[in-house]
Scaffold this motif. Structure first.
Motif, mmCIF file in Angstrom:
data_model
loop_
_atom_site.group_PDB
_atom_site.id
_atom_site.type_symbol
_atom_site.label_atom_id
_atom_site.label_comp_id
_atom_site.label_asym_id
_atom_site.label_seq_id
_atom_site.Cartn_x
_atom_site.Cartn_y
_atom_site.Cartn_z
ATOM 1 N N PRO A 114 -30.805 -40.307 49.446
ATOM 2 C CA PRO A 114 -30.847 -39.785 48.087
ATOM 3 C C PRO A 114 -29.466 -39.834 47.420
ATOM 4 O O PRO A 114 -28.449 -39.963 48.091
ATOM 5 N N PHE A 115 -29.477 -39.699 46.091
ATOM 6 C CA PHE A 115 -28.260 -39.680 45.302
ATOM 7 C C PHE A 115 -28.276 -38.468 44.371
ATOM 8 O O PHE A 115 -29.289 -37.818 44.195
ATOM 9 N N GLY A 116 -27.130 -38.192 43.782
ATOM 10 C CA GLY A 116 -27.030 -37.118 42.792
ATOM 11 C C GLY A 116 -27.325 -35.752 43.375
ATOM 12 O O GLY A 116 -26.899 -35.412 44.484
ATOM 13 N N GLU A 117 -28.088 -34.972 42.614
ATOM 14 C CA GLU A 117 -28.407 -33.608 43.019
ATOM 15 C C GLU A 117 -29.174 -33.568 44.335
ATOM 16 O O GLU A 117 -28.951 -32.690 45.169
ATOM 17 N N GLU A 118 -30.064 -34.529 44.545
ATOM 18 C CA GLU A 118 -30.817 -34.590 45.798
ATOM 19 C C GLU A 118 -29.885 -34.814 46.980
ATOM 20 O O GLU A 118 -30.071 -34.225 48.046
ATOM 21 N N MET A 119 -28.866 -35.656 46.792
ATOM 22 C CA MET A 119 -27.886 -35.898 47.850
ATOM 23 C C MET A 119 -27.118 -34.614 48.156
ATOM 24 O O MET A 119 -26.888 -34.288 49.316
ATOM 25 N N SER A 120 -26.731 -33.901 47.091
ATOM 26 C CA SER A 120 -25.993 -32.640 47.270
ATOM 27 C C SER A 120 -26.783 -31.656 48.123
ATOM 28 O O SER A 120 -26.226 -30.975 48.983
ATOM 29 N N PHE A 121 -28.079 -31.580 47.887
ATOM 30 C CA PHE A 121 -28.926 -30.678 48.667
ATOM 31 C C PHE A 121 -29.129 -31.198 50.087
ATOM 32 O O PHE A 121 -28.995 -30.457 51.061
ATOM 33 N N ALA A 122 -29.418 -32.493 50.217
ATOM 34 C CA ALA A 122 -29.749 -33.068 51.525
ATOM 35 C C ALA A 122 -28.570 -33.045 52.501
ATOM 36 O O ALA A 122 -28.771 -32.907 53.710
ATOM 37 N N PHE A 123 -27.349 -33.185 51.995
ATOM 38 C CA PHE A 123 -26.194 -33.314 52.877
ATOM 39 C C PHE A 123 -25.262 -32.104 52.858
ATOM 40 O O PHE A 123 -24.125 -32.189 53.323
ATOM 41 N N LYS A 124 -25.745 -30.982 52.348
ATOM 42 C CA LYS A 124 -24.919 -29.768 52.293
ATOM 43 C C LYS A 124 -24.448 -29.347 53.682
ATOM 44 O O LYS A 124 -23.274 -29.055 53.884
ATOM 45 N N ASP A 125 -25.350 -29.329 54.659
ATOM 46 C CA ASP A 125 -24.967 -28.934 56.020
ATOM 47 C C ASP A 125 -23.951 -29.903 56.613
ATOM 48 O O ASP A 125 -23.003 -29.489 57.279
ATOM 49 N N LEU A 126 -24.131 -31.197 56.351
ATOM 50 C CA LEU A 126 -23.181 -32.187 56.838
ATOM 51 C C LEU A 126 -21.812 -31.975 56.193
ATOM 52 O O LEU A 126 -20.786 -32.036 56.871
ATOM 53 N N ALA A 127 -21.786 -31.698 54.902
ATOM 54 C CA ALA A 127 -20.516 -31.450 54.205
ATOM 55 C C ALA A 127 -19.795 -30.245 54.808
ATOM 56 O O ALA A 127 -18.573 -30.269 55.004
ATOM 57 N N GLU A 128 -20.544 -29.201 55.116
ATOM 58 C CA GLU A 128 -19.946 -28.013 55.721
ATOM 59 C C GLU A 128 -19.396 -28.333 57.106
ATOM 60 O O GLU A 128 -18.342 -27.819 57.493
ATOM 61 N N ASP A 129 -20.074 -29.197 57.853
ATOM 62 C CA ASP A 129 -19.604 -29.609 59.169
ATOM 63 C C ASP A 129 -18.332 -30.456 59.047
ATOM 64 O O ASP A 129 -17.368 -30.251 59.784
ATOM 65 N N ILE A 130 -18.331 -31.401 58.124
ATOM 66 C CA ILE A 130 -17.159 -32.258 57.922
ATOM 67 C C ILE A 130 -15.943 -31.427 57.525
ATOM 68 O O ILE A 130 -14.814 -31.731 57.943
ATOM 69 N N ALA A 131 -16.144 -30.387 56.746
ATOM 70 C CA ALA A 131 -15.041 -29.535 56.298
ATOM 71 C C ALA A 131 -14.272 -28.914 57.467
ATOM 72 O O ALA A 131 -13.109 -28.542 57.319
ATOM 73 N N LYS A 132 -14.900 -28.843 58.633
ATOM 74 C CA LYS A 132 -14.267 -28.248 59.811
ATOM 75 C C LYS A 132 -13.532 -29.268 60.672
ATOM 76 O O LYS A 132 -12.967 -28.916 61.709
ATOM 77 N N GLU A 133 -13.537 -30.558 60.277
ATOM 78 C CA GLU A 133 -12.920 -31.607 61.087
ATOM 79 C C GLU A 133 -11.420 -31.380 61.240
ATOM 80 O O GLU A 133 -10.724 -31.067 60.266
ATOM 81 N N LYS A 134 -10.958 -31.561 62.445
ATOM 82 C CA LYS A 134 -9.537 -31.395 62.754
ATOM 83 C C LYS A 134 -8.709 -32.394 61.932
ATOM 84 O O LYS A 134 -9.011 -33.587 61.898
ATOM 85 N N GLY A 135 -7.686 -31.894 61.253
ATOM 86 C CA GLY A 135 -6.767 -32.726 60.507
ATOM 87 C C GLY A 135 -7.232 -33.124 59.122
ATOM 88 O O GLY A 135 -6.480 -33.752 58.378
ATOM 89 N N LEU A 136 -8.471 -32.770 58.737
ATOM 90 C CA LEU A 136 -8.975 -33.125 57.417
ATOM 91 C C LEU A 136 -8.356 -32.207 56.361
ATOM 92 O O LEU A 136 -8.402 -30.984 56.484
ATOM 93 N N ILE A 137 -7.792 -32.809 55.325
ATOM 94 C CA ILE A 137 -7.259 -32.042 54.195
ATOM 95 C C ILE A 137 -8.332 -31.909 53.125
ATOM 96 O O ILE A 137 -8.564 -30.822 52.609
ATOM 97 N N TRP A 138 -8.978 -33.016 52.784
ATOM 98 C CA TRP A 138 -10.103 -33.000 51.851
ATOM 99 C C TRP A 138 -10.916 -34.273 51.973
ATOM 100 O O TRP A 138 -10.477 -35.247 52.556
ATOM 101 N N LYS A 139 -12.123 -34.217 51.395
ATOM 102 C CA LYS A 139 -13.000 -35.386 51.295
ATOM 103 C C LYS A 139 -13.579 -35.426 49.892
ATOM 104 O O LYS A 139 -13.971 -34.394 49.340
ATOM 105 N N ILE A 140 -13.652 -36.624 49.337
ATOM 106 C CA ILE A 140 -14.389 -36.865 48.101
ATOM 107 C C ILE A 140 -15.603 -37.701 48.471
ATOM 108 O O ILE A 140 -15.466 -38.773 49.075
ATOM 109 N N TRP A 141 -16.784 -37.200 48.168
ATOM 110 C CA TRP A 141 -18.025 -37.926 48.436
ATOM 111 C C TRP A 141 -18.219 -38.951 47.328
ATOM 112 O O TRP A 141 -18.063 -38.631 46.137
ATOM 113 N N THR A 142 -18.583 -40.188 47.692
ATOM 114 C CA THR A 142 -18.800 -41.242 46.709
ATOM 115 C C THR A 142 -20.235 -41.745 46.802
ATOM 116 O O THR A 142 -20.846 -41.730 47.876
ATOM 117 N N GLU A 143 -20.765 -42.171 45.657
ATOM 118 C CA GLU A 143 -22.120 -42.700 45.611
ATOM 119 C C GLU A 143 -22.271 -43.616 44.407
ATOM 120 O O GLU A 143 -21.636 -43.407 43.373
#
Length: 99
Positions: A13-42
């Motif tokens: 999915p893209f857009g709002e559907e992507m935001s909902f579908a990958f929320k848990d993944l985004a929260e998991d990525i936020a905990k990655e060692k050494g990560l300062i930030w991520k910008i999701w692209t679509e």
């Protein structure tokens, strides 16, 4: 600092559907060692997705890249493109980078 760029084909999915579908993944990525930030692209027209990541160092960027490529491949995603770049901090600060 190292910037990691990852792009891959995705049917959605893209857009709002992507935001909902990958929320848990985004929260998991936020905990990655050494990560300062991520910008999701679509790009729904081109059927591509990915991200731009800023890591503290190259070892964390490479570790994450290998883990993420394996995860994407386990979902059947192929043709994953990835690049790691150095960040020119003085020039980036002139151009308002928040680093």
């Amino acid at each position: 600092m190292k910037l990691l760029q990852i792009d891959f084909p995705m049917d959605g999915p893209f857009g709002e559907e992507m935001s909902f579908a990958f929320k848990d993944l985004a929260e998991d990525i936020a905990k990655e060692k050494g990560l300062i930030w991520k910008i999701w692209t679509e790009n729904s027209d081109a059927k591509e997705a990915g991200g731009i990541y800023l890591f503290e160092d190259e070892s964390n960027a490479n570790r994450y890249l290998e883990m993420h490529k394996n995860r994407l491949e386990s979902f059947g995603i192929i043709n994953i493109q990835a690049k790691i770049f150095d960040v020119n901090i003085p020039l980036s600060l002139i151009d308002n980078a928040n680093i």
